[in-house]
Write a protein that holds these residues in place. Sequence first.
Motif, PDB file in Angstrom:
ATOM      1  N   THR A 236       0.818  -1.219   0.000  1.00  0.00           N
ATOM      2  CA  THR A 236       0.000   0.000   0.000  1.00  0.00           C
ATOM      3  C   THR A 236       0.846   1.261   0.000  1.00  0.00           C
ATOM      4  OG1 THR A 236      -1.749  -1.194   1.165  1.00  0.00           O
ATOM      5  CG2 THR A 236      -1.864   1.212   1.173  1.00  0.00           C
ATOM      6  N   ASP A 237       1.844   1.327   0.886  1.00  0.00           N
ATOM      7  CA  ASP A 237       2.685   2.532   0.962  1.00  0.00           C
ATOM      8  C   ASP A 237       3.462   2.748  -0.324  1.00  0.00           C
ATOM      9  OD1 ASP A 237       1.789   3.088   3.498  1.00  0.00           O
ATOM     10  OD2 ASP A 237       3.522   2.195   4.520  1.00  0.00           O
ATOM     11  N   MET A 238       3.992   1.671  -0.895  1.00  0.00           N
ATOM     12  CA  MET A 238       4.748   1.787  -2.143  1.00  0.00           C
ATOM     13  C   MET A 238       3.852   2.256  -3.280  1.00  0.00           C
ATOM     14  SD  MET A 238       6.810  -1.134  -4.344  1.00  0.00           S
ATOM     15  CE  MET A 238       8.084  -1.452  -3.134  1.00  0.00           C
ATOM     16  N   VAL A 239       2.657   1.670  -3.378  1.00  0.00           N
ATOM     17  CA  VAL A 239       1.724   2.032  -4.448  1.00  0.00           C
ATOM     18  C   VAL A 239       1.306   3.491  -4.320  1.00  0.00           C
ATOM     19  CG1 VAL A 239      -0.582   1.620  -5.389  1.00  0.00           C
ATOM     20  CG2 VAL A 239       0.889  -0.318  -4.788  1.00  0.00           C
ATOM     21  N   ASN A 240       0.970   3.909  -3.109  1.00  0.00           N
ATOM     22  CA  ASN A 240       0.533   5.302  -2.894  1.00  0.00           C
ATOM     23  C   ASN A 240       1.656   6.285  -3.204  1.00  0.00           C
ATOM     24  OD1 ASN A 240      -1.988   4.399  -2.144  1.00  0.00           O
ATOM     25  ND2 ASN A 240      -1.589   4.520   0.059  1.00  0.00           N
ATOM     26  N   TRP A 241       2.889   5.946  -2.787  1.00  0.00           N
ATOM     27  CA  TRP A 241       4.028   6.842  -3.046  1.00  0.00           C
ATOM     28  C   TRP A 241       4.269   6.967  -4.544  1.00  0.00           C
ATOM     29  CZ3 TRP A 241       8.658   6.536  -5.578  1.00  0.00           C
ATOM     30  CH2 TRP A 241       9.571   7.569  -5.337  1.00  0.00           C
ATOM     31  N   ARG A 242       4.236   5.835  -5.258  1.00  0.00           N
ATOM     32  CA  ARG A 242       4.472   5.885  -6.697  1.00  0.00           C
ATOM     33  C   ARG A 242       3.389   6.697  -7.395  1.00  0.00           C
ATOM     34  NH1 ARG A 242       2.082   3.215 -10.867  1.00  0.00           N
ATOM     35  NH2 ARG A 242       3.241   3.274 -12.838  1.00  0.00           N
ATOM     36  N   ASN A 243       2.131   6.467  -7.041  1.00  0.00           N
ATOM     37  CA  ASN A 243       1.037   7.199  -7.680  1.00  0.00           C
ATOM     38  C   ASN A 243       1.151   8.698  -7.446  1.00  0.00           C
ATOM     39  OD1 ASN A 243      -0.063   4.829  -8.646  1.00  0.00           O
ATOM     40  ND2 ASN A 243      -1.537   4.610  -6.965  1.00  0.00           N
ATOM     41  N   ALA A 244       1.657   9.067  -6.281  1.00  0.00           N
ATOM     42  CA  ALA A 244       1.769  10.482  -5.934  1.00  0.00           C
ATOM     43  C   ALA A 244       2.977  11.156  -6.591  1.00  0.00           C
ATOM     44  CB  ALA A 244       1.841  10.650  -4.417  1.00  0.00           C
ATOM     45  N   ASN A 245       3.991  10.360  -6.970  1.00  0.00           N
ATOM     46  CA  ASN A 245       5.249  10.942  -7.442  1.00  0.00           C
ATOM     47  C   ASN A 245       5.631  10.627  -8.883  1.00  0.00           C
ATOM     48  OD1 ASN A 245       6.740  12.204  -4.903  1.00  0.00           O
ATOM     49  ND2 ASN A 245       5.760  10.324  -4.204  1.00  0.00           N
ATOM     50  N   LYS A 246       4.891   9.739  -9.548  1.00  0.00           N
ATOM     51  CA  LYS A 246       5.322   9.318 -10.885  1.00  0.00           C
ATOM     52  C   LYS A 246       5.332  10.470 -11.891  1.00  0.00           C
ATOM     53  CE  LYS A 246       0.750   7.462 -12.157  1.00  0.00           C
ATOM     54  NZ  LYS A 246       0.019   6.231 -12.585  1.00  0.00           N
ATOM     55  N   LYS A 247       4.371  11.396 -11.776  1.00  0.00           N
ATOM     56  CA  LYS A 247       4.323  12.524 -12.708  1.00  0.00           C
ATOM     57  C   LYS A 247       5.507  13.448 -12.498  1.00  0.00           C
ATOM     58  CE  LYS A 247       1.341  16.243 -14.389  1.00  0.00           C
ATOM     59  NZ  LYS A 247       0.022  16.925 -14.237  1.00  0.00           N
ATOM     60  N   ALA A 248       5.789  13.783 -11.230  1.00  0.00           N
ATOM     61  CA  ALA A 248       6.918  14.668 -10.923  1.00  0.00           C
ATOM     62  C   ALA A 248       8.244  14.006 -11.303  1.00  0.00           C
ATOM     63  CB  ALA A 248       6.918  15.012  -9.435  1.00  0.00           C
ATOM     64  N   PHE A 249       8.328  12.695 -11.105  1.00  0.00           N
ATOM     65  CA  PHE A 249       9.549  11.951 -11.453  1.00  0.00           C
ATOM     66  C   PHE A 249       9.819  12.047 -12.950  1.00  0.00           C
ATOM     67  CE2 PHE A 249      12.123   8.265 -12.449  1.00  0.00           C
ATOM     68  CZ  PHE A 249      12.986   8.163 -11.372  1.00  0.00           C
ATOM     69  N   GLN A 250       8.783  11.864 -13.759  1.00  0.00           N
ATOM     70  CA  GLN A 250       8.963  11.918 -15.210  1.00  0.00           C
ATOM     71  C   GLN A 250       9.301  13.333 -15.667  1.00  0.00           C
ATOM     72  OE1 GLN A 250       5.865  10.083 -17.469  1.00  0.00           O
ATOM     73  NE2 GLN A 250       6.975  10.252 -19.393  1.00  0.00           N
ATOM     74  N   LYS A 252      10.933  15.546 -13.970  1.00  0.00           N
ATOM     75  CA  LYS A 252      12.281  15.893 -13.527  1.00  0.00           C
ATOM     76  C   LYS A 252      13.358  15.137 -14.296  1.00  0.00           C
ATOM     77  CE  LYS A 252      15.133  16.320  -9.351  1.00  0.00           C
ATOM     78  NZ  LYS A 252      15.146  16.192  -7.862  1.00  0.00           N
ATOM     79  N   TYR A 253      13.130  13.839 -14.550  1.00  0.00           N
ATOM     80  CA  TYR A 253      14.172  13.010 -15.162  1.00  0.00           C
ATOM     81  C   TYR A 253      13.839  12.546 -16.582  1.00  0.00           C
ATOM     82  CZ  TYR A 253      15.827  12.772 -10.334  1.00  0.00           C
ATOM     83  OH  TYR A 253      16.269  13.095  -9.081  1.00  0.00           O
ATOM     84  N   GLY A 254      12.612  12.779 -17.023  1.00  0.00           N
ATOM     85  CA  GLY A 254      12.225  12.318 -18.347  1.00  0.00           C
ATOM     86  C   GLY A 254      12.096  10.818 -18.442  1.00  0.00           C
ATOM     87  N   GLU A 255      11.855  10.164 -17.315  1.00  0.00           N
ATOM     88  CA  GLU A 255      11.743   8.708 -17.271  1.00  0.00           C
ATOM     89  C   GLU A 255      10.441   8.296 -16.583  1.00  0.00           C
ATOM     90  OE1 GLU A 255      13.716   6.619 -18.640  1.00  0.00           O
ATOM     91  OE2 GLU A 255      15.477   7.844 -19.083  1.00  0.00           O
ATOM     92  N   LYS A 256       9.795   7.258 -17.127  1.00  0.00           N
ATOM     93  CA  LYS A 256       8.619   6.714 -16.471  1.00  0.00           C
ATOM     94  C   LYS A 256       9.028   5.981 -15.201  1.00  0.00           C
ATOM     95  CE  LYS A 256       5.752   6.061 -20.605  1.00  0.00           C
ATOM     96  NZ  LYS A 256       5.011   5.070 -21.430  1.00  0.00           N
ATOM     97  N   LEU A 257       8.219   6.097 -14.179  1.00  0.00           N
ATOM     98  CA  LEU A 257       8.498   5.407 -12.919  1.00  0.00           C
ATOM     99  C   LEU A 257       7.535   4.238 -12.785  1.00  0.00           C
ATOM    100  CD1 LEU A 257      10.057   5.245 -10.284  1.00  0.00           C
ATOM    101  CD2 LEU A 257       8.379   6.804  -9.251  1.00  0.00           C
ATOM    102  N   THR A 258       7.988   3.053 -13.208  1.00  0.00           N
ATOM    103  CA  THR A 258       7.186   1.840 -13.067  1.00  0.00           C
ATOM    104  C   THR A 258       7.523   1.186 -11.727  1.00  0.00           C
ATOM    105  OG1 THR A 258       8.861   0.445 -14.112  1.00  0.00           O
ATOM    106  CG2 THR A 258       7.262   1.528 -15.569  1.00  0.00           C
ATOM    107  N   PHE A 259       6.891   0.058 -11.438  1.00  0.00           N
ATOM    108  CA  PHE A 259       7.199  -0.655 -10.197  1.00  0.00           C
ATOM    109  C   PHE A 259       8.525  -1.406 -10.292  1.00  0.00           C
ATOM    110  CE2 PHE A 259       2.599  -0.216  -9.477  1.00  0.00           C
ATOM    111  CZ  PHE A 259       2.612   0.245  -8.166  1.00  0.00           C
ATOM    112  N   THR A 260       8.954  -1.725 -11.516  1.00  0.00           N
ATOM    113  CA  THR A 260      10.158  -2.547 -11.668  1.00  0.00           C
ATOM    114  C   THR A 260      11.387  -1.954 -10.994  1.00  0.00           C
ATOM    115  OG1 THR A 260       9.322  -3.505 -13.726  1.00  0.00           O
ATOM    116  CG2 THR A 260      11.684  -3.685 -13.316  1.00  0.00           C
ATOM    117  N   PRO A 261      11.737  -0.667 -11.192  1.00  0.00           N
ATOM    118  CA  PRO A 261      12.922  -0.142 -10.493  1.00  0.00           C
ATOM    119  C   PRO A 261      12.764  -0.152  -8.977  1.00  0.00           C
ATOM    120  CG  PRO A 261      11.752   1.615 -11.669  1.00  0.00           C
ATOM    121  CD  PRO A 261      11.189   0.326 -12.133  1.00  0.00           C
TER     122      PRO A 261
END
Length: 434
Positions: A236-250, A252-261
Motif C-alpha cells: 500500500t505505501d509503495m503504491v501510494n508513493w508511486r502514484n503520488a510521485n510518478k508525474k513529478a519523477f517523469q 524531472k528526469y524524463g523517465e517513467k516510474l514503473t514498479f520494476t525499479p
Amino acid sequence: MKEIEIKLPKMGESIEEGTIISWSVAEGDEVEQDQTILEVATDKVDSEVPAPANGTITQILVQPDEVVKVGQVIAKMEVGEIQSSKNKATPKTLEKETSKKTAPKAVKKPVSTSNSNSSSSYQINSNQNTFFSPLVVSIAKQHHISFEELARIPATGNEGRLRKSDIFKYLEEGRPAQFAQPVPEASGFQVPNLKLDKGKGKIVEMDRMRQMIADHMVFSKHTSPHVTAYVEADLTDMVNWRNANKKAFQEKYGEKLTFTPLFVEAVAKAVKDFPMINVSVDGKNIIVKEAINIGMATALPSGNLIVPVVKNADQKDLQTVAAEVNALAEKARNNKLKHDETSGSTFTISNVGTFGSLMGTPIINQPEVAILATGIIKKRAEVMEYEDGDKIEIRQMMYLSLSFDHRVVDGFLGGSFLRRVADYFEDFDVEKTF
C-alpha cells in the motif's frame, strides 16, 4: 590481391562460442567493408558479423547450425577493391551454394552397441548419423556420456543429428540407454514404447529462440532441485508513493516510474543482506558473486522471454535504475538488446503480475540459484492491528514466490531472504525523495 582469414569476433564478455544462424553471402560474392556477411547466435541474442574489408569471399568454412569458438576461422576472402556489382552479395545467395558443399568436419567415433557389463536390457537402435557438434560433445563430457551412449540417444535434428534438447530430455529420463544391449533379452525390464496420441492440428515449428528457451528450462530443472516458497506483502505505501510521485519523477528526469525499479532497488538490498543467495555452483564449489546484477524477465514481441540485466544494482540510485530499466525494456521491444545487456545476472526477477497472474513458480535462470516472481498487485480487505484494536482496511496486496536451488539454498536461507524482500516492500519510505 591477398587472401585473409575471417575469424569469429569476440561478441561480449565471457562469450566463448556462437552458433552460425545463416550466411548473407556465398563464395564468389564481392563485399564491402562493414557489410553484414552472417548472423551468429550467442545465448538468446543474435549478432551480425561484418566484413573486415572490401574484397571477395573465396571460401566459407562453417555452415548454419555449427557451433564455433571465438577466434576460429570461419571464412576466407581476397582483399582488394570491388570491381563491379555483378557478384555483389545479397541475402539468401548462399541457398544454392550450400547444396554443393560437403558437410563440415565433425567429431566422429566408432559406435558400439555392446556392453558386457550392462545390467539393463533396454535397447535403442544406434543413430546412423554420428555427427556430434562441439556443443553436444561438451555437454556429453560434463555428464560423462560416452560416444557409444550418445549414438543410442534418439535424435530429432535435421538428417538425424543429435540436438542439445535431445540430450537433456535423455538425462531427465534417467539415461535409460546407458547400458543398452545390442540384442534385447527374452526377459527383463523393457522400457515401454508409449505411443501417445498427440492429437491432430496445425503444426507450428518452434523458432530458434523458443528451442533455446526450452533447452535452457529443461537443463535448469535437471540441474537444480527446485523448491518454491511464498509470502504475501502489503504494498500500500509503495503504491501510494508511486502514484503520488510518478508525474513529478517523469517531469524531472524524463523517465517513467514503473514498479520494476522499485522492486529492483528492494531486491538488491535484500541480496546484500543475504550474500549466499547471490551465488552459483561449480561442481563442489560455491562461487559467491561480488557484483549484484539483477536480471528482469521481459517479454519480446514474439512472446518469447529474455532477461536484460541491471548491473551493480545495489550501487545505483532510483533514477539511474529507472533509466536503465526503461532503456532495456525499450530495446527488448525492438529486438535491439546486445549480448552484454543480457549476460552476467546473479539474481532474476520475473514479474508474472504483468500478465494478471496471482503468483507463479518460476524456473531458475542458470547458473543462478534463486529467482523471484512478483504477482499482481490487488486490492483486498485486510485486518489491520492497531493499539486501539483491529480494523478492516482496503490494502494493496501482492504474493511473492521464490524458487531456489536446494543443493545450496536451504529452507531457512530461502525463507529468510524472501521475507526480507517482502519487508522492504512493506516498509517503503513514504518520505522518500528523488
